[in-house]
Design a protein around this motif. Structure first.
Motif, short mmCIF file in Angstrom:
data_model
loop_
_atom_site.label_atom_id
_atom_site.label_comp_id
_atom_site.label_asym_id
_atom_site.label_seq_id
_atom_site.Cartn_x
_atom_site.Cartn_y
_atom_site.Cartn_z
N THR A 54 0.96 -1.27 0.11
CA THR A 54 -0.17 0.14 0.07
C THR A 54 0.88 1.20 0.21
O THR A 54 1.85 1.51 0.92
N THR A 55 0.68 2.08 -0.92
CA THR A 55 1.65 3.28 -1.09
C THR A 55 0.85 4.41 -0.28
O THR A 55 -0.23 4.43 -0.49
N GLN A 56 1.82 5.16 0.24
CA GLN A 56 1.41 6.40 1.28
C GLN A 56 2.16 7.56 0.74
O GLN A 56 3.37 7.38 0.39
N ALA A 127 -0.49 17.84 1.85
CA ALA A 127 -0.63 16.84 0.84
C ALA A 127 0.50 16.74 0.13
O ALA A 127 1.43 17.73 -0.21
N SER A 128 1.15 15.56 -0.52
CA SER A 128 2.31 15.20 -1.10
C SER A 128 1.84 15.30 -2.73
O SER A 128 0.76 15.11 -3.15
N VAL A 129 2.81 15.47 -3.15
CA VAL A 129 2.86 15.78 -4.61
C VAL A 129 2.32 14.46 -5.31
O VAL A 129 1.48 14.15 -6.18
N ALA A 137 -6.24 15.37 -7.63
CA ALA A 137 -6.88 16.33 -6.72
C ALA A 137 -7.09 17.57 -7.40
O ALA A 137 -6.67 17.90 -8.44
N SER A 138 -8.33 18.23 -6.86
CA SER A 138 -8.31 19.77 -7.25
C SER A 138 -8.83 20.50 -6.13
O SER A 138 -9.23 19.98 -5.02
N GLY A 139 -8.88 21.66 -6.43
CA GLY A 139 -9.05 22.85 -5.43
C GLY A 139 -10.07 23.89 -5.98
O GLY A 139 -10.83 23.75 -7.10
C1 LIG Z 1 -8.78 19.24 5.41
C2 LIG Z 1 -8.54 18.66 3.98
C3 LIG Z 1 -8.84 19.33 3.01
C4 LIG Z 1 -8.94 18.68 1.80
N1 LIG Z 1 -9.09 19.41 0.69
C5 LIG Z 1 -9.05 18.57 -0.42
C6 LIG Z 1 -9.47 19.38 -1.73
O1 LIG Z 1 -9.83 20.38 -1.86
N2 LIG Z 1 -9.42 18.84 -2.77
C7 LIG Z 1 -8.79 17.40 -3.11
O2 LIG Z 1 -8.88 17.03 -4.32
N3 LIG Z 1 -8.70 16.89 -1.93
C8 LIG Z 1 -8.73 17.33 -0.77
N4 LIG Z 1 -8.44 16.55 0.42
C9 LIG Z 1 -7.90 15.20 0.23
C10 LIG Z 1 -6.55 14.97 0.22
O3 LIG Z 1 -5.65 16.00 0.75
C11 LIG Z 1 -5.96 14.70 -1.27
O4 LIG Z 1 -6.56 13.71 -1.78
C12 LIG Z 1 -4.44 14.58 -1.67
O5 LIG Z 1 -4.31 14.42 -2.89
C13 LIG Z 1 -3.80 13.31 -0.88
O6 LIG Z 1 -2.46 13.63 -0.91
P1 LIG Z 1 -1.77 12.60 0.16
O7 LIG Z 1 -0.25 12.82 -0.34
O8 LIG Z 1 -2.08 12.69 1.40
O9 LIG Z 1 -2.10 11.08 -0.36
P2 LIG Z 1 -2.32 9.99 0.75
O10 LIG Z 1 -3.48 10.16 1.33
O11 LIG Z 1 -1.29 9.22 1.14
O12 LIG Z 1 -2.71 8.99 -0.72
C14 LIG Z 1 -3.77 9.18 -1.45
C15 LIG Z 1 -4.13 8.17 -2.48
O13 LIG Z 1 -2.85 8.17 -3.31
C16 LIG Z 1 -1.95 7.01 -3.31
N5 LIG Z 1 -1.02 7.64 -3.34
C17 LIG Z 1 -0.16 8.49 -2.84
N6 LIG Z 1 1.42 8.73 -3.15
C18 LIG Z 1 1.24 7.83 -4.33
C19 LIG Z 1 2.43 7.75 -5.10
N7 LIG Z 1 3.49 8.29 -4.96
N8 LIG Z 1 2.33 6.87 -6.18
C20 LIG Z 1 1.07 5.93 -6.16
N9 LIG Z 1 0.12 6.18 -5.64
C21 LIG Z 1 0.03 7.13 -4.57
C22 LIG Z 1 -2.39 6.20 -1.99
O14 LIG Z 1 -2.23 5.04 -2.25
C23 LIG Z 1 -3.74 6.46 -2.08
O15 LIG Z 1 -4.62 5.59 -2.61
C24 LIG Z 1 -8.56 17.29 1.67
C25 LIG Z 1 -7.77 16.57 2.75
C26 LIG Z 1 -8.13 17.35 4.14
C27 LIG Z 1 -7.44 16.39 5.34
#
Ligand SMILES: Cc1cc2nc3c(=O)[nH]c(=O)nc-3n(C[C@H](O)[C@H](O)[C@H](O)COP(=O)(O)OP(=O)(O)OC[C@H]3O[C@@H](n4cnc5c(N)ncnc54)[C@H](O)[C@@H]3O)c2cc1C
Length: 509
Positions: A54-56, A127-129, A137-139
């Motif tokens: 599971t990738t994070q 959030a990570s790239v 993702a979108s905003g």
């Molecule tokens: C307060 C809050 C507000 C938010 N607002 C928004 C918003 O406005 N718009 C929006 O779109 N989202 C929003 N989010 C959700 C979240 O921030 C996004 O989905 C973000 O893109 C997730 O990034 P992450 O690095 O935390 O990914 P993670 O949560 O770690 O992973 C998300 C998914 O991507 C996969 N993944 C992660 N990294 C990789 C990689 N390098 N390669 C392959 N797969 C990978 C994981 O397996 C998982 O399925 C919000 C979250 C919070 C807590």
């Protein structure tokens, strides 16, 4: 197993069992690679042992995509390399290359000194790239600038056997629905794309599929199910010269919706749309404003929100990016005239004429989801079985009013507490049901399920931006049907024959 890179699970890693969905999983191993080579080694090692991965990224996802279901947690948060800003003279584009663990805030800091801008800012800057690309993702600014997909120039993806795909936008296209992708080892992965048609709305539900598509797009929004993204090149643009916005308070929801329809370009009651298209159009219903009023009076953390007068019923926030301060001034004057025709007084509008003033309007925008999370966390202390029930559905623009009526009627009839806010410009609203008990939680889920069915009938998406993860796979099947799910699984098998990557994400186990 590669002992230098893979550690057996122990309780010190407990945080890595969850993401912002508050779901908790289980794992047997954990790895924190630093480079793409490390990722390849780890993936090869798990392939030999048949272990699920599971990738994070930063675990800010809210659909449990990064929550492990046994096997190995591959946490990329230590992959932090950021490259130089590069100008591609041929394409006339600027870009930056980043490792997947770089956060949105770190990208913003890196480009700020150069006056550059990465528009699809998805609110949560930790959030990570890699996660943002994996989730497409979108905003709020995606109304104008599109989702992350529009801003990805190239990707490296490590596949389940350790082979690597290096894909650049514009270089490899499907032929209709068939494709052939060369890997770095010289292999060719050929196959057929699923036959479903995507709805013509903002959507982050399932694999992106289209005739003759750029194959890079398949890996944007795949939620870690096809491979591990190890390098990302993002397109950047110069910061807009002038930014401004308005938060307008309407006496009724109908007036607010009429205004939204006009600013996004529809002809309503002879009103004229603004000459510049807004970059964001956001909505807050009366319950959302009431929640903010309550939080402002009860919690110091909300003390900075300007006071929301008692007669304010519904709010709409719009943001503009213009070529010059003069163009912005002209636009704001036009908007005042238009609002007076709608019967909204100047005093019921907050104006922001520069980036600094805009910050407080953005803080107001972010305060609603923050208030919801705080409230629910408080309730969970006495009723641990509940969570907020947050919808993320979009509908075609012509169904916006019907969707809002559906939400309002359902909520009125159920008597459940809720707030509605979000990206109304894209006909994409978040309804957050706030249960007080497990009985209310169950009723809320039923209501949500019924709405999802009707949104699908309207031609909408059951997930516009948060993705499917492990929480919405039943909705994905509802949206596309079981034949399409079968085709998605077959597509996954071409890249991950043993179905080891992100088990439980997109498809139930
Ligand atoms: C307060 C809050 C507000 C938010 N607002 C928004 C918003 O406005 N718009 C929006 O779109 N989202 C929003 N989010 C959700 C979240 O921030 C996004 O989905 C973000 O893109 C997730 O990034 P992450 O690095 O935390 O990914 P993670 O949560 O770690 O992973 C998300 C998914 O991507 C996969 N993944 C992660 N990294 C990789 C990689 N390098 N390669 C392959 N797969 C990978 C994981 O397996 C998982 O399925 C919000 C979250 C919070 C807590």
């Amino acid at each position: 197993m590669n002992a230098a890179l893979i550690t057996p699970w122990s309780s010190e890693y407990v945080d890595y069992l969850r993401d912002e969905s508050r779901s908790v999983g289980s794992a047997d191993y954990v790895s924190f690679p630093l480079t793409e080579e490390d990722v390849i080694d780890v993936i090869k090692s798990t392939a030999e042992s048949g272990i699920a991965v599971t990738t994070q990224g930063a675990r800010t996802g809210i659909v449990a995509g990064a929550v492990p279901q046994g096997g190995l947690v591959l946490n990329l948060s230590r992959m932090k390399h950021i490259g130089e800003i590069v100008r591609d003279d041929q394409a006339g584009e600027l870009s930056i290359t980043a490792a997947p663990g770089v956060t949105l805030a770190e990208i913003m800091d890196a480009i700020e000194p150069y006056g550059l801008f990465f528009p699809p800012n998805p609110t949560e800057d930790t959030a990570s790239v890699g996660g943002m690309v994996a989730a497409n993702a979108s905003g709020s600014l995606s109304f104008f600038y599109g989702a992350v997909r529009n801003w990805v120039r190239s990707l490296h993806i490590v596949l389940s056997d350790g082979d690597v795909l290096c894909l650049r936008r514009g270089s490899i296209f499907a032929d209709g629905r068939t494709f052939s992708l060369p890997t770095e080892s010289g292999r060719k992965i050929t196959g057929t794309l699923p036959s479903y048609r995507q709805p013509n709305v903002k959507s982050a539900a399932g694999y992106y599929i289209a005739d003759d598509m750029d194959m890079l797009d398949l890996f944007i929004g795949m939620e870690g199910t096809l491979g591990v993204i190890t390098e990302i090149e993002l397109r950047l643009i110069p910061k807009p010269r002038a930014v401004g916005g308005l938060t307008i308070f309407f006496p009724s929801e109908n007036d607010a919706v009429k205004f939204v329809r006009v600013v996004r370009g529809e002809q309503v009651d002879g009103l004229v749309s603004p000459i510049i298209r807004p970059v964001a159009i956001e909505f807050f219903n009366n319950d959302a404003l009431n929640l903010l009023r309550r939080m402002k009076s009860d919690y110091s953390a909300f003390g900075n929100i300007p006071s929301i007068k008692p007669h304010y019923h519904t709010a709409v926030n719009i943001e503009f990016h213009a070529e010059s301060a003069d163009a912005l001034d002209e636009l704001l004057i036009d908007m005042v005239e238009m609002l007076s025709v709608l019967g909204v007084s100047d005093e019921d509008t907050w104006y922001a004429a520069n980036e600094n003033e805009l910050k407080s309007q953005k803080a107001f925008r972010h305060a609603v989801p923050e208030a919801v999370n705080m409230l629910i966390d408080e309730r969970r202390r006495s009723v641990p079985g509940i969570t907020k029930l947050g919808t993320d559905m979009s509908v075609p623009d012509e169904y916006l009013t019907a969707a809002m009526e559906m939400y309002n009627e359902g909520l009125r009839a159920s008597g459940l507490e809720s707030v509605i806010f979000g990206h109304i410009g894209d006909s994409h609203l978040h309804v957050n049901i706030l249960p007080n008990s497990t009985e209310e939680y169950k009723r809320g889920r039923e209501l949500y399920l019924g709405w999802a069915r009707r949104v699908v009938e309207m031609g909408g998406s059951i997930s516009a931006e948060h993705g499917i993860g492990k929480l919405k796979s039943a909705f994905l099947e509802m949206m596309y049907g079981c034949e399409a799910i079968k085709e998605m699984r077959e597509l996954k098998r071409l890249f991950d024959p043993e179905m080891r990557l992100n088990p439980g994400t997109l498809f139930s186990l």
